[in-house]
Design an enzyme around this catalytic site. Structure first.
Site, PDB file in Angstrom:
ATOM      1  N   PHE A  62       0.816  -1.219   0.000  1.00  0.00           N
ATOM      2  CA  PHE A  62       0.000   0.000   0.000  1.00  0.00           C
ATOM      3  C   PHE A  62       0.848   1.266   0.000  1.00  0.00           C
ATOM      4  O   PHE A  62       0.378   2.322  -0.422  1.00  0.00           O
ATOM      5  CB  PHE A  62      -0.937   0.019   1.228  1.00  0.00           C
ATOM      6  CG  PHE A  62      -0.264   0.448   2.513  1.00  0.00           C
ATOM      7  CD1 PHE A  62      -0.082   1.801   2.792  1.00  0.00           C
ATOM      8  CD2 PHE A  62       0.209  -0.482   3.435  1.00  0.00           C
ATOM      9  CE1 PHE A  62       0.563   2.209   3.961  1.00  0.00           C
ATOM     10  CE2 PHE A  62       0.846  -0.081   4.603  1.00  0.00           C
ATOM     11  CZ  PHE A  62       1.025   1.265   4.869  1.00  0.00           C
ATOM     12  N   LYS A  98      -1.056  -7.114  -9.332  1.00  0.00           N
ATOM     13  CA  LYS A  98      -2.022  -7.249  -8.231  1.00  0.00           C
ATOM     14  C   LYS A  98      -1.592  -6.216  -7.187  1.00  0.00           C
ATOM     15  O   LYS A  98      -0.725  -6.462  -6.352  1.00  0.00           O
ATOM     16  CB  LYS A  98      -1.954  -8.671  -7.664  1.00  0.00           C
ATOM     17  CG  LYS A  98      -3.207  -9.177  -6.970  1.00  0.00           C
ATOM     18  CD  LYS A  98      -3.713  -8.329  -5.826  1.00  0.00           C
ATOM     19  CE  LYS A  98      -2.922  -8.468  -4.560  1.00  0.00           C
ATOM     20  NZ  LYS A  98      -3.296  -7.462  -3.534  1.00  0.00           N
ATOM     21  N   GLU A 109      -4.906  -3.727  -2.078  1.00  0.00           N
ATOM     22  CA  GLU A 109      -6.354  -3.479  -2.082  1.00  0.00           C
ATOM     23  C   GLU A 109      -6.704  -2.248  -1.252  1.00  0.00           C
ATOM     24  O   GLU A 109      -7.849  -1.800  -1.256  1.00  0.00           O
ATOM     25  CB  GLU A 109      -7.106  -4.718  -1.566  1.00  0.00           C
ATOM     26  CG  GLU A 109      -6.830  -5.136  -0.131  1.00  0.00           C
ATOM     27  CD  GLU A 109      -5.564  -5.995   0.050  1.00  0.00           C
ATOM     28  OE1 GLU A 109      -4.573  -5.789  -0.683  1.00  0.00           O
ATOM     29  OE2 GLU A 109      -5.575  -6.856   0.954  1.00  0.00           O
ATOM     30  N   SER A 116       5.303  -6.966   3.249  1.00  0.00           N
ATOM     31  CA  SER A 116       5.865  -7.299   4.566  1.00  0.00           C
ATOM     32  C   SER A 116       6.625  -8.631   4.496  1.00  0.00           C
ATOM     33  O   SER A 116       6.411  -9.441   3.585  1.00  0.00           O
ATOM     34  CB  SER A 116       4.745  -7.359   5.595  1.00  0.00           C
ATOM     35  OG  SER A 116       3.758  -8.265   5.160  1.00  0.00           O
ATOM     36  N   CYS A 129       9.511   1.865   3.547  1.00  0.00           N
ATOM     37  CA  CYS A 129      10.421   0.765   3.868  1.00  0.00           C
ATOM     38  C   CYS A 129      11.841   1.275   4.048  1.00  0.00           C
ATOM     39  O   CYS A 129      12.687   0.561   4.567  1.00  0.00           O
ATOM     40  CB  CYS A 129      10.383  -0.281   2.775  1.00  0.00           C
ATOM     41  SG  CYS A 129      11.008   0.344   1.225  1.00  0.00           S
ATOM     42  N   GLU A 154       9.444  -4.268  12.948  1.00  0.00           N
ATOM     43  CA  GLU A 154       9.120  -3.087  12.142  1.00  0.00           C
ATOM     44  C   GLU A 154       7.830  -2.462  12.684  1.00  0.00           C
ATOM     45  O   GLU A 154       6.816  -3.153  12.814  1.00  0.00           O
ATOM     46  CB  GLU A 154       8.913  -3.514  10.679  1.00  0.00           C
ATOM     47  CG  GLU A 154       8.594  -2.346   9.757  1.00  0.00           C
ATOM     48  CD  GLU A 154       8.360  -2.790   8.310  1.00  0.00           C
ATOM     49  OE1 GLU A 154       7.592  -3.750   8.095  1.00  0.00           O
ATOM     50  OE2 GLU A 154       8.944  -2.169   7.404  1.00  0.00           O
TER      51      GLU A 154
HETATM   52  P1  NAD Z   1       1.492  -6.605   2.926  1.00  0.00           P
HETATM   53  O1  NAD Z   1       2.518  -7.663   3.006  1.00  0.00           O
HETATM   54  O2  NAD Z   1       0.368  -6.637   3.888  1.00  0.00           O
HETATM   55  O3  NAD Z   1       0.823  -6.585   1.463  1.00  0.00           O
HETATM   56  C1  NAD Z   1       1.614  -6.621   0.300  1.00  0.00           C
HETATM   57  C2  NAD Z   1       0.838  -7.348  -0.796  1.00  0.00           C
HETATM   58  O4  NAD Z   1       0.604  -8.708  -0.381  1.00  0.00           O
HETATM   59  C3  NAD Z   1      -0.530  -6.736  -1.070  1.00  0.00           C
HETATM   60  O5  NAD Z   1      -0.760  -6.726  -2.448  1.00  0.00           O
HETATM   61  C4  NAD Z   1      -1.487  -7.668  -0.336  1.00  0.00           C
HETATM   62  O6  NAD Z   1      -2.762  -7.737  -0.936  1.00  0.00           O
HETATM   63  C5  NAD Z   1      -0.789  -9.009  -0.419  1.00  0.00           C
HETATM   64  N1  NAD Z   1      -1.097  -9.873   0.729  1.00  0.00           N
HETATM   65  C6  NAD Z   1      -1.444  -9.485   1.987  1.00  0.00           C
HETATM   66  N2  NAD Z   1      -1.654 -10.561   2.764  1.00  0.00           N
HETATM   67  C7  NAD Z   1      -1.432 -11.646   1.993  1.00  0.00           C
HETATM   68  C8  NAD Z   1      -1.493 -13.070   2.245  1.00  0.00           C
HETATM   69  N3  NAD Z   1      -1.803 -13.548   3.449  1.00  0.00           N
HETATM   70  N4  NAD Z   1      -1.198 -13.899   1.234  1.00  0.00           N
HETATM   71  C9  NAD Z   1      -0.867 -13.427   0.014  1.00  0.00           C
HETATM   72  N5  NAD Z   1      -0.803 -12.101  -0.268  1.00  0.00           N
HETATM   73  C10 NAD Z   1      -1.081 -11.226   0.699  1.00  0.00           C
HETATM   74  O7  NAD Z   1       2.281  -5.202   3.001  1.00  0.00           O
HETATM   75  P2  NAD Z   1       1.663  -3.742   3.128  1.00  0.00           P
HETATM   76  O8  NAD Z   1       1.146  -3.562   4.521  1.00  0.00           O
HETATM   77  O9  NAD Z   1       0.774  -3.451   1.998  1.00  0.00           O
HETATM   78  O10 NAD Z   1       2.986  -2.851   2.921  1.00  0.00           O
HETATM   79  C11 NAD Z   1       3.855  -2.511   3.955  1.00  0.00           C
HETATM   80  C12 NAD Z   1       5.035  -3.453   4.036  1.00  0.00           C
HETATM   81  O11 NAD Z   1       5.743  -3.465   2.797  1.00  0.00           O
HETATM   82  C13 NAD Z   1       6.056  -3.034   5.087  1.00  0.00           C
HETATM   83  O12 NAD Z   1       6.524  -4.175   5.760  1.00  0.00           O
HETATM   84  C14 NAD Z   1       7.173  -2.398   4.273  1.00  0.00           C
HETATM   85  O13 NAD Z   1       8.447  -2.414   4.883  1.00  0.00           O
HETATM   86  C15 NAD Z   1       7.138  -3.266   3.063  1.00  0.00           C
HETATM   87  N6  NAD Z   1       7.777  -2.615   1.930  1.00  0.00           N
HETATM   88  C16 NAD Z   1       8.994  -3.072   1.541  1.00  0.00           C
HETATM   89  C17 NAD Z   1       9.650  -2.465   0.500  1.00  0.00           C
HETATM   90  C18 NAD Z   1      10.988  -2.987   0.063  1.00  0.00           C
HETATM   91  O14 NAD Z   1      11.377  -2.689  -1.044  1.00  0.00           O
HETATM   92  N7  NAD Z   1      11.694  -3.752   0.852  1.00  0.00           N
HETATM   93  C19 NAD Z   1       9.069  -1.380  -0.173  1.00  0.00           C
HETATM   94  C20 NAD Z   1       7.811  -0.933   0.237  1.00  0.00           C
HETATM   95  C21 NAD Z   1       7.176  -1.571   1.299  1.00  0.00           C
END
Ligand code: NAD
Length: 498
Positions: free
Chosen positions: A149, A173, A176, A226, A281, A383
């Site tokens: 997000f 994808k 959401e 994450s 991040c 985090e």
């Molecule tokens: P998230 O892991 O909750 O979601 C990321 C994606 O995974 C979304 O598209 C989501 O729909 C999908 N997803 C969520 N739960 C899932 C599941 N159980 N099974 C399969 N897919 C699933 O992350 P977020 O809260 O949207 O974003 C924040 C996180 O992203 C933080 O941890 C941040 O550090 C990380 N991030 C990392 C970088 C990097 O380059 N290392 C860059 C930006 C964000």
């Protein structure tokens, strides 16, 4: 109420499921729309459509693909205000920050405009009698991106811009939680001349992700989110024979040496710790001053600055940062602050009670500052992803180097010093993927590559730059001899360089 569905074959595509997720305006806390959550059939339709579009797009000469990128660049620039407002109204980051994110995405588009050069192969003439060898990079087929997000424009652009320029077709994808900008970017790509089906977007949750990870037509998956989900995507995608790169969470340290300019350090920490409400991040969440004197002086400078942070509506030009993405995330971050107090850290500034008049239901939180945090505390190990900065005091350089090096995450780190030897020693030895020297958020520029180490990334290829091109292409090597160079007679032995 606004309803977001999917984007397939160059048009909005209604989902076949009745499952929806609410999308919020984080300023007011109200539901501003809803997004359809794709079922397996929706995802398969998008993948199959992309597979049909692949042969013609892969055959399109790279300079023609670059022309689409040139036009896409102009369209983003022309629609920058609209995109930034759309982004800010769903994510909660302030407009100037949203424009900064879009600019970083544009850098990627400019990089991809040079794709004919980036795809050049290698050629070795006459490696044996009349024998030439050359290699070329070819696209993989249908590839997919799954994004978080916190950067609804830039992170998808890390992926689809490079993948499509390389000749792949792409299924995105997005998160959401803020689905509108990715959808709009897909529309603009079509307007830029991209053929239908080359870039499809499906919205959804785990069900959509699983459909991508297990579908045989998907050749590669790029994920950012994450750590737990990154690990899951890496293992399931790899087990299904896909090339996978999966970037995860972070805990980024800034080391402050006694010789650093503390006014510069305070500026850097305020921006990198609290910008975008800490939902980056590459945010700095741990400040590591070396020596008690440095620590006391730093705390003295930071305290009034954190108290004075201007938190406001994402549409306000006066705000330093806006609301957080959701009520659940706001409560989670506040829970970490409570935990820090219980663990014995000293809460110097407490922003939990902040309220914006007339916007009491918005997902706002003020900046928090902890001092005397230790490596044993969960607020240090995990985090938080909010406007919370922790000071961890150490006595010397070796202890400072050890902290980020031994932390489970290894995304970014930074050192502030005037001493070249110290900076060089630090950059060489620290066990972290991206390092800043007097730069608080060392996000590499588009033509270098982005990627952390340890629990911050799974897989061995980084995002964008030459690494991105490598991830989204495969190498074919040709060994060629023409009839005049062929000797008579069958050769039964292993060919050698003769
Ligand atoms: P998230 O892991 O909750 O979601 C990321 C994606 O995974 C979304 O598209 C989501 O729909 C999908 N997803 C969520 N739960 C899932 C599941 N159980 N099974 C399969 N897919 C699933 O992350 P977020 O809260 O949207 O974003 C924040 C996180 O992203 C933080 O941890 C941040 O550090 C990380 N991030 C990392 C970088 C990097 O380059 N290392 C860059 C930006 C964000």
């Amino acid at each position: 109420m606004r309803e977001v569905h999917h984007y397939v074959s160059g048009a909005t595509s209604r989902g076949r499921t009745t499952r929806f997720a609410d999308v919020y305006n984080p300023n007011t806390g109200e539901v501003s729309g809803r997004v359809n959550l794709a079922g397996r059939d929706d995802v398969i339709a998008a993948i199959e459509d992309a597979a049909r579009a692949f042969p013609a797009w892969a055959d399109t000469p790279p300079p023609r693909r670059a022309h689409v990128m040139f036009r896409f660049r102009e369209l983003i620039r022309a629609n920058l205000d609209e995109l930034a407002h759309m982004l800010a109204s769903e994510h909660g980051k302030v407009i100037a920050d949203a424009k900064g994110e879009l600019q970083r995405g544009l850098d990627l588009v400019e990089f991809a405009c040079g794709i004919p050069h980036l795809l050049k192969g290698e050629y070795s003439e006459n490696v044996a009698a009349a024998l030439d060898v050359y290699s070329m990079r070819q696209p993989l087929g249908v590839v997919a991106g799954i994004t978080p997000f916190n950067f609804p424009a830039m992170v998808p652009m890390w992926m689809f811009v490079i993948a499509i320029a390389c000749g792949n077709t792409f299924v995105l994808k997005p998160s959401e939680k803020d689905p509108s900008v990715p959808q709009r970017l897909a529309e603009l790509m079509l307007e830029a001349g991209l053929p239908k089906g080359v870039f499809n977007v499906v919205n959804g949750d785990k069900e959509a992700v699983d459909a991508i990870l297990t579908h045989p037509l998907v050749q590669a998956v790029s994920f950012v989110g994450s750590t737990d989900i990154a690990r899951y995507v890496y293992s399931v995608g790899s087990a299904h024979g896909k090339r996978v790169q999966a970037m995860g969470g972070a805990k980024n340290h800034m080391i402050i040496m006694p010789d650093a300019d503390l006014d510069q350090v305070a500026d850097a920490l305020i921006g990198a710790g609290y910008g975008s409400a800490g939902e980056r991040c590459m945010a700095i969440s741990v400040a590591v001053p070396v020596g008690a004197e440095t620590a006391d002086a730093l705390r003295e400078r930071l305290t009034p600055r954190v108290q004075a942070l201007r938190v406001g509506l994402s549409t306000s030009s006066d705000a330093d940062f806006g609301p957080m993405i959701s009520r659940a995330h706001l409560e989670k971050v506040k829970g970490y602050v409570e935990r820090g107090i219980q663990e014995g850290a000293e809460l110097v500034v407490d922003g939990r009670k902040l309220q914006i008049p007339s916007y009491e239901d918005g997902f706002f939180m003020g900046g928090c500052l902890f001092d005397r945090v230790t490596a044993k505390m969960r607020i240090y190990q995990e985090e938080i992803f909010g406007p919370v900065l922790s000071i961890v005091r150490v006595d010397n350089f070796d202890a400072a180097l050890k902290l980020p090096s031994e932390h489970a995450y290894g995304n970014g780190v930074s050192i502030f010093t005037r001493d070249g030897d110290t900076a060089r020693e630090f950059t060489r030895r620290v066990n972290v993927g991206m390092v800043g020297v007097n730069v608080p958020i060392p996000v590499p520029v588009a033509f270098h590559s982005f990627g952390g180490w340890k629990n911050s990334a799974f897989g061995d290829t980084n995002q964008h730059g030459a690494e991105g091109v490598r991830f989204f292409t495969k190498v074919k090597t040709v060994t060629a001899r023409w009839p005049t160079g062929i000797r008579k007679g069958a050769d039964f032995f292993m060919p050698t360089l003769k």
